[in-house]
Enzyme design. Structure first.
Site, short mmCIF file in Angstrom:
data_model
loop_
_atom_site.label_atom_id
_atom_site.label_comp_id
_atom_site.label_asym_id
_atom_site.label_seq_id
_atom_site.Cartn_x
_atom_site.Cartn_y
_atom_site.Cartn_z
CD GLU A 180 -3.06 -51.43 8.24
OE1 GLU A 180 -2.44 -50.79 9.11
OE2 GLU A 180 -2.71 -51.45 7.05
CG HIS A 256 -5.04 -49.06 12.93
ND1 HIS A 256 -3.79 -48.54 13.15
CD2 HIS A 256 -4.98 -49.68 11.73
CE1 HIS A 256 -2.99 -48.85 12.15
NE2 HIS A 256 -3.70 -49.53 11.26
CB CYS A 373 -0.14 -47.60 18.77
SG CYS A 373 -1.63 -46.93 18.00
#
Length: 449
Positions: A180, A256, A373
């Site tokens: 990721e 995450h 993000c």
């Protein structure tokens, strides 16, 4: 950690431009904000302007700022691979009627969260003296996995000089190797140009996630993937820490690591449930940094996992301003929340931070991504900056130009029904065709060739 230092090296924040098809389809399992706003009306123009306003705040602090362009949407390549045929309008119409979920996947604007674009390691850490890029394969969700090949092309277009930049292929698309990107990766150093130490966080060891410890949601990053990226980038074993994410955090919606921890220079802010074995991870980080790292941990008794996720306190950005102040760029949700506001004030009073800047990125947060993000951190020396495509670097004029571009090309609102409108394809292509010229990236996308 400071054997050599390129004094001209700087950390540049590459933010993803929020695209014209920003919508709330609720595609991300384990992302509570995404799920809770599913099928609601979105505001693409407002979302993109919020993103640009955040970039303006960073620029005002003297932090170098750049942009990565959105991806073409809907992805006709994906829809045709899934069996839809005919003209572009027919493909979109049939997908809307027969498989609206797949159309939503093809319409996703999630590439805006560039923390998931890739893992990037600077030349100071690599044995060949080049900046290394590995695009994330994002295999746990179809809408994210669909981004990978375009992300790789965008990074290669911006960082094309092989003298300075090394591009690796994404890891194989196996559940053993779920990757990721930088959302599960932090780098610690005295200054950007110093050799640094790196933290990779994972939720399962590998082997088809069979050993995942979370119970409610599937972990997205595997240790096998993190170790593979570290090998590809030639990182020294004594400057890498691999840490297992706490399963309770994953089950609370921490999809995450950057939702529960944020690191910069020699500071780590984290929740006590960020890591499964917090004592061991902290000890390893101290050894890796010669005991110079400052770890600031928030106890569950101070801030619950649920409130950590809802406010995105740890999804804030930690940056160093032009006057070398340590600034927390936090979402306005943290300003409104009494506990997170008090924690930030405490960090300032204790000298952990020098100041805070609150930014409104509520459209992004409603879809599951806060300030951190939206950005990918890339450390570049002066020769490396000269070698990259300079059109993506922002100044006041280019920021004003992008604001004008958004206001002319973006719709004010999008509903689930609007995703079936074939005009969205034309609008997206027209917008991106103009954007790539403005950024000096030429014919970047397939539809332009």
């Amino acid at each position: 950690m400071n054997e050599t230092n390129d004094k001209d090296a700087v950390e540049i924040n590459f933010d993803g431009l929020i695209g014209p098809t920003h919508n709330f389809a609720g595609l991300a399992a384990g992302n509570l904000a995404s799920q809770s706003h599913r099928a609601q009306e979105s505001h693409p123009r407002f979302a993109a302007l919020q993103g640009l306003a955040k970039m303006r705040v960073l620029m005002g602090l003297g932090v170098p700022q750049a942009v990565l362009p959105p991806q073409p949407r809907p992805s006709l390549t994906l829809l045709r691979r899934l069996g839809f045929v005919g003209t572009d309008a027919t493909v979109i119409g049939d997908a809307f009627r027969q498989a609206p979920h797949l159309l939503a996947v093809a319409m996703s604007g999630s590439s805006m969260w560039t923390a998931n674009a890739a893992t990037v390691c600077p030349s100071a850490d690599s044995p060949d003296g080049r900046v290394h890029f590995t695009p994330a394969n994002l295999i746990t969700s179809a809408h994210r996995a669909n981004e990978t090949h375009v992300t790789a092309a965008v990074l290669k277009a911006i960082f094309a000089d092989e003298t300075h930049f090394s591009h690796h292929d994404p890891l194989p698309t196996s559940s053993d190797l779920g990757d990721e990107g930088a959302a599960n990766h932090s780098r610690f150093c005295d200054a950007p140009g110093d050799p640094g130490g790196q933290l990779f966080v994972y939720g399962a060891d590998g082997r088809a996630f069979a050993d995942a410890t979370s119970r409610r949601y599937t972990s997205r990053q595997t240790r096998l993937a993190s170790e593979s990226v570290a090998r590809l980038h030639g990182l020294r074993s004594d400057r890498v820490v691999f840490a297992l994410q706490h399963p309770d955090a994953i089950d609370a919606g921490v999809f995450h690591n950057d939702v529960i921890a944020v690191g910069h220079r020699l500071t780590l802010l984290c929740h006590e449930l960020a890591f499964a074995d917090r004592t061991d991870v902290h000890d390893q980080l101290r050894r890796m940094t010669d005991d110079r790292i400052r770890i600031v941990e928030v106890a569950t008794s101070q801030l619950s996992l649920a409130n950590s996720v809802s406010t995105y306190l740890f999804n804030s950005q930690l940056v160093t301003s032009a006057d070398r102040s340590t600034i927390l760029v936090a979402p306005t949700a943290c300003q409104r929340h009494e506990v997170t506001r008090s924690l930030i004030e405490q960090w300032i009073s204790e000298g952990v931070l020098d100041a805070v800047e609150f930014v409104d990125v509520n459209e992004s947060m409603a879809n599951g991504g806060g300030p951190a993000c939206l950005r990918l951190r890339i450390v570049l020396t002066e020769p490396e900056r000269r070698a990259m495509a300079s059109g993506v670097l922002l100044d006041d004029d280019r920021l004003a130009s992008l604001t004008d571009w958004v206001n002319r090309h973006y719709r004010e609102t999008l509903t689930p029904a609007d995703l079936g409108d074939p005009n969205l394809l034309r609008e997206n292509h027209d917008a991106l065709d103009e954007l790539t010229q403005r950024l000096g990236l030429g014919s970047l996308y397939e539809f332009q060739r």
